[in-house]
Every structure is written in structure tokens, then in C-alpha cells.
Design a protein around this motif. Structure first.
Motif, PDB file in Angstrom:
ATOM      1  N   MET A   1       0.831  -1.197   0.000  1.00 47.72           N
ATOM      2  CA  MET A   1       0.000   0.000   0.000  1.00 47.72           C
ATOM      3  C   MET A   1       0.871   1.255   0.000  1.00 47.72           C
ATOM      4  SD  MET A   1      -3.005  -1.233   2.645  1.00 47.72           S
ATOM      5  CE  MET A   1      -4.062   0.198   2.453  1.00 47.72           C
ATOM      6  N   LYS A   2       1.995   1.215   0.711  1.00 49.27           N
ATOM      7  CA  LYS A   2       2.898   2.368   0.703  1.00 49.27           C
ATOM      8  C   LYS A   2       3.495   2.593  -0.679  1.00 49.27           C
ATOM      9  CE  LYS A   2       4.175   2.675   5.570  1.00 49.27           C
ATOM     10  NZ  LYS A   2       5.272   2.709   6.569  1.00 49.27           N
ATOM     11  N   VAL A   3       3.955   1.519  -1.315  1.00 52.13           N
ATOM     12  CA  VAL A   3       4.551   1.665  -2.641  1.00 52.13           C
ATOM     13  C   VAL A   3       3.520   2.177  -3.641  1.00 52.13           C
ATOM     14  CG1 VAL A   3       5.644   0.439  -4.553  1.00 52.13           C
ATOM     15  CG2 VAL A   3       6.293  -0.111  -2.207  1.00 52.13           C
ATOM     16  N   ALA A   4       2.286   1.705  -3.509  1.00 53.29           N
ATOM     17  CA  ALA A   4       1.225   2.089  -4.444  1.00 53.29           C
ATOM     18  C   ALA A   4       0.619   3.452  -4.126  1.00 53.29           C
ATOM     19  CB  ALA A   4       0.126   1.020  -4.431  1.00 53.29           C
ATOM     20  N   GLY A   5       0.979   4.043  -2.995  1.00 57.10           N
ATOM     21  CA  GLY A   5       0.443   5.340  -2.632  1.00 57.10           C
ATOM     22  C   GLY A   5      -0.983   5.294  -2.118  1.00 57.10           C
ATOM     23  N   ILE A   6      -1.387   4.148  -1.555  1.00 58.37           N
ATOM     24  CA  ILE A   6      -2.722   4.006  -0.978  1.00 58.37           C
ATOM     25  C   ILE A   6      -2.648   4.403   0.490  1.00 58.37           C
ATOM     26  CG2 ILE A   6      -4.593   2.401  -0.449  1.00 58.37           C
ATOM     27  CD1 ILE A   6      -3.596   0.691  -2.815  1.00 58.37           C
ATOM     28  N   ALA A   7      -3.362   5.429   0.867  1.00 57.20           N
ATOM     29  CA  ALA A   7      -3.288   5.942   2.235  1.00 57.20           C
ATOM     30  C   ALA A   7      -3.928   4.974   3.223  1.00 57.20           C
ATOM     31  CB  ALA A   7      -3.977   7.302   2.320  1.00 57.20           C
ATOM     32  N   PHE A   8      -3.322   4.846   4.390  1.00 57.37           N
ATOM     33  CA  PHE A   8      -3.883   4.002   5.439  1.00 57.37           C
ATOM     34  C   PHE A   8      -3.296   4.415   6.783  1.00 57.37           C
ATOM     35  CE2 PHE A   8       0.053   1.990   4.239  1.00 57.37           C
ATOM     36  CZ  PHE A   8       0.567   1.430   5.408  1.00 57.37           C
ATOM     37  N   GLU A   9      -3.979   4.031   7.839  1.00 57.11           N
ATOM     38  CA  GLU A   9      -3.469   4.202   9.198  1.00 57.11           C
ATOM     39  C   GLU A   9      -3.122   2.829   9.751  1.00 57.11           C
ATOM     40  OE1 GLU A   9      -6.251   6.276  11.605  1.00 57.11           O
ATOM     41  OE2 GLU A   9      -6.352   8.035  10.294  1.00 57.11           O
ATOM     42  N   GLU A  10      -1.999   2.755  10.445  1.00 58.37           N
ATOM     43  CA  GLU A  10      -1.505   1.472  10.939  1.00 58.37           C
ATOM     44  C   GLU A  10      -1.656   1.373  12.449  1.00 58.37           C
ATOM     45  OE1 GLU A  10       2.423  -1.300  10.170  1.00 58.37           O
ATOM     46  OE2 GLU A  10       2.701   0.869  10.387  1.00 58.37           O
ATOM     47  N   LYS A  11      -2.136   0.226  12.898  1.00 54.42           N
ATOM     48  CA  LYS A  11      -2.199  -0.067  14.328  1.00 54.42           C
ATOM     49  C   LYS A  11      -1.352  -1.307  14.586  1.00 54.42           C
ATOM     50  CE  LYS A  11      -5.272  -1.224  18.207  1.00 54.42           C
ATOM     51  NZ  LYS A  11      -4.697  -0.181  19.087  1.00 54.42           N
ATOM     52  N   VAL A  12      -0.364  -1.180  15.452  1.00 54.91           N
ATOM     53  CA  VAL A  12       0.539  -2.287  15.763  1.00 54.91           C
ATOM     54  C   VAL A  12       0.118  -2.934  17.074  1.00 54.91           C
ATOM     55  CG1 VAL A  12       2.920  -2.960  16.246  1.00 54.91           C
ATOM     56  CG2 VAL A  12       2.438  -1.176  14.550  1.00 54.91           C
ATOM     57  N   ILE A  13      -0.030  -4.247  17.046  1.00 54.59           N
ATOM     58  CA  ILE A  13      -0.344  -5.019  18.262  1.00 54.59           C
ATOM     59  C   ILE A  13       0.801  -5.995  18.493  1.00 54.59           C
ATOM     60  CG2 ILE A  13      -1.931  -6.653  19.347  1.00 54.59           C
ATOM     61  CD1 ILE A  13      -4.159  -5.515  17.618  1.00 54.59           C
ATOM     62  N   PRO A  14       1.556  -5.853  19.587  1.00 58.38           N
ATOM     63  CA  PRO A  14       2.628  -6.812  19.877  1.00 58.38           C
ATOM     64  C   PRO A  14       2.060  -8.230  20.008  1.00 58.38           C
ATOM     65  CG  PRO A  14       2.804  -4.880  21.281  1.00 58.38           C
ATOM     66  CD  PRO A  14       1.469  -4.801  20.609  1.00 58.38           C
ATOM     67  N   LEU A  15       2.736  -9.190  19.414  1.00 60.25           N
ATOM     68  CA  LEU A  15       2.260 -10.573  19.433  1.00 60.25           C
ATOM     69  C   LEU A  15       2.817 -11.332  20.634  1.00 60.25           C
ATOM     70  CD1 LEU A  15       2.699 -11.446  15.643  1.00 60.25           C
ATOM     71  CD2 LEU A  15       0.690 -10.522  16.796  1.00 60.25           C
ATOM     72  N   TYR A  16       2.109 -12.395  20.989  1.00 65.58           N
ATOM     73  CA  TYR A  16       2.565 -13.350  22.005  1.00 65.58           C
ATOM     74  C   TYR A  16       2.777 -12.719  23.375  1.00 65.58           C
ATOM     75  CZ  TYR A  16       3.629 -15.520  17.520  1.00 65.58           C
ATOM     76  OH  TYR A  16       3.557 -15.968  16.241  1.00 65.58           O
ATOM     77  N   GLU A  17       2.060 -11.650  23.653  1.00 61.93           N
ATOM     78  CA  GLU A  17       2.092 -11.042  24.975  1.00 61.93           C
ATOM     79  C   GLU A  17       0.723 -11.192  25.614  1.00 61.93           C
ATOM     80  OE1 GLU A  17       3.504  -7.051  24.956  1.00 61.93           O
ATOM     81  OE2 GLU A  17       5.548  -7.632  24.424  1.00 61.93           O
ATOM     82  N   SER A  18       0.666 -10.992  26.918  1.00 62.76           N
ATOM     83  CA  SER A  18      -0.607 -11.095  27.618  1.00 62.76           C
ATOM     84  C   SER A  18      -1.612 -10.116  27.020  1.00 62.76           C
ATOM     85  CB  SER A  18      -0.401 -10.787  29.101  1.00 62.76           C
ATOM     86  OG  SER A  18      -1.626 -10.800  29.792  1.00 62.76           O
ATOM     87  N   GLY A  19      -2.744 -10.633  26.601  1.00 63.25           N
ATOM     88  CA  GLY A  19      -3.794  -9.798  26.027  1.00 63.25           C
ATOM     89  C   GLY A  19      -3.680  -9.576  24.536  1.00 63.25           C
ATOM     90  N   SER A  20      -2.602 -10.093  23.892  1.00 60.50           N
ATOM     91  CA  SER A  20      -2.425  -9.867  22.454  1.00 60.50           C
ATOM     92  C   SER A  20      -3.576 -10.446  21.644  1.00 60.50           C
ATOM     93  CB  SER A  20      -1.107 -10.482  21.976  1.00 60.50           C
ATOM     94  OG  SER A  20       0.001  -9.815  22.520  1.00 60.50           O
ATOM     95  N   ARG A  21      -3.915 -11.706  21.927  1.00 56.71           N
ATOM     96  CA  ARG A  21      -4.963 -12.357  21.136  1.00 56.71           C
ATOM     97  C   ARG A  21      -6.298 -11.643  21.317  1.00 56.71           C
ATOM     98  NH1 ARG A  21      -6.341 -16.595  18.178  1.00 56.71           N
ATOM     99  NH2 ARG A  21      -8.372 -17.583  18.465  1.00 56.71           N
ATOM    100  N   GLU A  22      -6.585 -11.211  22.520  1.00 57.58           N
ATOM    101  CA  GLU A  22      -7.846 -10.520  22.769  1.00 57.58           C
ATOM    102  C   GLU A  22      -7.910  -9.214  21.975  1.00 57.58           C
ATOM    103  OE1 GLU A  22      -7.197 -13.508  25.736  1.00 57.58           O
ATOM    104  OE2 GLU A  22      -5.904 -11.859  25.049  1.00 57.58           O
ATOM    105  N   GLN A  23      -6.777  -8.519  21.885  1.00 50.26           N
ATOM    106  CA  GLN A  23      -6.751  -7.285  21.091  1.00 50.26           C
ATOM    107  C   GLN A  23      -6.984  -7.579  19.613  1.00 50.26           C
ATOM    108  OE1 GLN A  23      -3.827  -4.091  21.848  1.00 50.26           O
ATOM    109  NE2 GLN A  23      -2.924  -5.477  23.340  1.00 50.26           N
TER     110      GLN A  23
END
Length: 205
Positions: A1-23
Motif C-alpha cells: 500500500m505504501k509503494v502504491a500510494g494508498i493511504a492508510f493508518e496502521e495499528k501495531v499489536i505486539p504478538l505473544y504477549e498477555s492480552g495480544s490475542r484478545e486485542q
């Protein structure tokens, strides 16, 4: 999407931590990432995301316009999506890991040979218009970006065609942004650290 110039907002969720799967489950019913959210639409598989974007933004040509090239690109992308388990297991993607050549078992080397064969074939048959697998950067290159990362990080010995392709992908500004963001992540996932419990990271730049 960045290379193609498609605008977006990113949300990062750390994996394998307490509460990750629920998020993650708040956004993806499969409990996996990535997931694309567009209004009330949630698309949670990589190839499905690419197909959705290709249909919504046809002008950016995420897939080749020629039918034969397009069908081959989809086949090659799907093989990456479903395959190369030995490489995934032995060389987990970790942009924070210092580059170092590491001996690999035969099943990983078999994966490497297959990937090199795919890349060489695509470049020879469809890559005349640019530096990427089908000339210009597209969906299939996005699918293989994690492979590029693994080959680079683990010092995998590859031929000239593959080396040139790796260099082209890593020269993209979007790649630089991806790497810089990874180096700023404070968390460590031990399953992605081949020297665990010893952790060797490189400083953010």
C-alpha cells in the motif's frame, strides 16, 4: 500500500504477549494479523487483502495487466503464502537481528532453491519492464518481501538474479520505513530469536 500510494493508518499489536490475542480478536475473527479494515469490512488474510485492494484501486495495477502474467503472479504469490515452512521455522523474520550467515539444514536449502527458481523464471519471462518479479513492484513482490528479509538477515547465499532482486526490494523507501519502524519496537519475541536466550539486536538508526 505504501509503494502504491494508498493511504492508510496502521495499528501495531505486539504478538505473544498477555492480552495480544484478545486485542487482535477485536479486529480479526481469525485471531491473526494482518487485517485490513475499510469501513465495516474486515479482511484478514494477506492474499484476500491484496485482492481487495486490487479491485478497489485498479489504477495502481497491483497485479500484471496481461492475463497470462497475472495468473502466474497469483500462482507464485499463493505458493509463498502456503509454502516454505522449513525456511519460516528455521529463519524467523526479524528485522532487528544482526545480519549473519548461519548454516541451514537441507530442507531450508531446498526451499531456497525453489524460491530462486521461481524468482529467476519470473524475471526472465515477465520482468523486462523493471527491477521486480513482473517488472514494476506489485502484489507478488509484497508477498515475497518477508522472504527477502530472511535471505538478507540470515546471509543466505543466492545467485546474481536473486541478489539483484533482493537489492531492488530493499532499496524501496517503503522498505526503509518498514525496517526503521521495526528497529523502534521495544518488545522481544523469543521464538524469533535464533540465539535465544542470548539476544543480539542492532541499534535503531
Amino acid at each position: 500500500m505504501k509503494v502504491a500510494g494508498i493511504a492508510f493508518e496502521e495499528k501495531v499489536i505486539p504478538l505473544y504477549e498477555s492480552g495480544s490475542r484478545e486485542q487482535i480478536l477485536q479486529y480479526s475473527p481469525a485471531g491473526k494479523v494482518p487485517v485490513l479494515i475499510d469501513g465495516d469490512r474486515h479482511i484478514w488474510e494477506s492474499l484476500a487483502i491484496l485482492e481487495y485492494l486490487a479491485e478497489k484501486f485498479p489504477h495502481v495495477s497491483l497485479w500484471p495487466r496481461d492475463l497470462g502474467a497475472r495468473s502466474h503472479a497469483r500462482t507464485v504469490a499463493t505458493e509463498m503464502h502456503a509454502g516454505f515452512q522449513a525456511l519460516r521455522k528455521n529463519c524467523p523474520m526479524n528485522l532487528w537481528l544482526p545480519v549473519k550467515s548461519r548454516p541451514q539444514p537441507d530442507d531450508v536449502l531446498e526451499n531456497v532453491r525453489r524460491i530462486e527458481s521461481l524468482w529467476s523464471d519470473c524475471r526472465a519471462r515477465f520482468g523486462q519492464g523493471g527491477l521486480f518479479l513482473f517488472g514494476s513492484f506489485g502484489a507478488v513482490d509484497a508477498m515475497y518481501a518477508p522472504i527477502v528479509s530472511r535471505f538478507h538477515t540470515y546471509g543466505v547465499d543466492v545467485g546474481r538474479v536473486s541478489r539483484n532482486y533482493i537489492d531492488a526490494v530493499m532499496a524501496l523507501p517503503a522498505w526503509g520505513e518498514w525496517r526503521s519502524a521495526a528497529l523502534k519496537e521495544p518488545w522481544i519475541m523469543k521464538n524469533n530469536e535464533p540465539d535465544w536466550p542470548l539476544v543480539r539486536g542492532i541499534a535503531a538508526q
